[in-house]
Design a protein around this motif. Structure first.
Motif: not given
Length: 393
Positions: A7-9, A16-17, A289-293, A297-298
């Motif tokens: 997802r980081a890529r 959208t975020f 909701s975003l997946g946290g740290a 971080g990723a």
């Protein structure tokens, strides 16, 4: 490939975020380490809370917030970082919490020593010097080897503890604000414990982009910000004290609004930014909701690696932070080796390429330009930085 790495890529996802944030036209902000942005929905909630407090005034605060809501928000914070509510107390920022922990640490005796390094935050170093002066202790200052490695960092502390057996307290920064170096906290804390040294951890840049467990790290005292990578309004931070170590930190200037066995007595009692505190449940919800740290971080690590991998070996550029994944995060600094004035080069980045950065001084290795992508930064922004560095070097 783990989901967070994949997802980081994903530029479409992160766009959208990013669309949840209002960004003023102007330079590309590569100085996201100062403080983070609030999402549009968080701003709206914050404004509603300001209006509520302004209209209800002390009626709501005295009857509801102080007695109930504040405690619930504190419990949510504790859940977020995996500790008990009785071990955290709100502050205005990490600095306030760290200063309180340092000045109220009561285990120093005349003749003891305290340890600081060149990479600590200046205010933390100042507080440690103040504590030593007022307790009759000696300050030991060390400088970390550059370039740093996992082993060199541990060896520096091993030598410090062996060479100065009277060290009883040390400051340690999880993510250093000067270069973005991530300290191997767990290993250093274990080494400190072997030598009877207490650690006060500066976690200002860690919370929200690095996943950690305070108990597993072996940390009993720490200070954090909520307005950097968590996305909260400014003026919010907290301190942490392991419950079994509470008596080693005195109540702040004989604070009497809370009993001595309450961690909240370790901070000054004053009217806080109540609307900001009321906004935290939504902030925590969005962070999760975003997946946290792990997710945040990723993403910033991916953006960091885009530019670092492209310029690491270029003549004229020195990347100050190593590529050992244990020792870096989204924040990384660089230096133009053929130019003495790093501030002048930061101004060239701004004036010639519309890239806003910041120069950090104070490290023994010398001044550097800190590059900090944020959650609205794009891969295209990193490509622009790479082009700028190639042309300016």
């Amino acid at each position: 490939m783990p989901d967070n790495t994949r997802r980081a890529r994903d530029e479409a996802f992160w766009q959208t975020f990013a669309d949840r944030y209002d960004v003023q036209p102007g330079p590309v902000n590569l100085e996201n380490g100062y403080f983070g942005r609030m999402s549009r929905t968080v701003i709206e909630e914050y404004q509603r809370n300001i209006e509520l407090i302004n209209t209800s005034n002390s009626v709501y605060v005295r009857q509801r917030f102080e007695q109930h809501d504040n405690l619930d928000i504190r419990a949510q914070l504790a859940e977020l970082i995996g500790v008990r509510a009785q071990s955290v107390a709100f502050t205005r920022n990490a600095t306030e919490g760290l200063q309180s922990l340092i000045r109220n640490y009561n285990r120093l005796q005349p003749g003891d020593q305290v340890l600081i390094s060149d990479l600590e935050y200046d205010t933390v170093k100042g507080a440690m010097r103040w504590l030593a002066r007022h307790r009759g202790a000696e300050v030991i200052e060390i400088a970390h080897a550059h370039p740093a490695s996992y082993d060199s960092l541990l060896e520096t502390y091993r030598e410090a503890f062996s060479g100065h057996p009277k060290i009883k307290l040390m400051a340690l920064t999880h993510v250093t604000h000067r270069t973005g170096l991530v300290m191997p906290v767990q290993a250093i804390a274990a080494l400190a414990k072997e030598h009877g040294v207490d650690v006060i951890l500066d976690g200002a840049h860690a919370l929200g982009q690095i996943e950690f467990d305070l108990e597993a790290l072996g940390i009993s005292f720490a200070g954090y910000n909520l307005h950097k990578w968590i996305g909260a309004p400014l003026t919010l931070g907290f301190l942490y004290i392991a419950p079994q170590r509470l008596t080693d930190i005195d109540p702040d200037m004989d604070e009497m609004h809370y009993p001595a066995n309450d961690i909240r007595a370790r901070t000054s009692y004053s009217t806080p930014n109540i609307p900001a505190l009321m906004t935290l449940p939504l902030v925590f919800e969005e962070h999760r909701s975003l997946g946290g740290a792990p997710a945040k971080g990723a993403r910033v690590n991916y953006l960091r690696n885009l530019w670092v991998s492209a310029v690491r070996h270029l003549p004229g550029i020195e990347v100050m932070t190593p590529d050992d994944p244990r020792l870096y995060c989204g924040i990384t600094s660089l230096r133009f080796t053929r130019h003495d004035d790093q501030q002048a080069m930061a101004e060239r980045l701004l004036n010639d390429y519309n890239l806003f950065t910041v120069v950090r001084n104070g490290a023994a290795s010398g001044p550097s330009i800190r590059i900090t992508p944020g959650l609205t930064t794009t891969a295209a922004d990193m490509q622009l930085l790479v082009r700028a560095l190639n042309e300016l070097r």
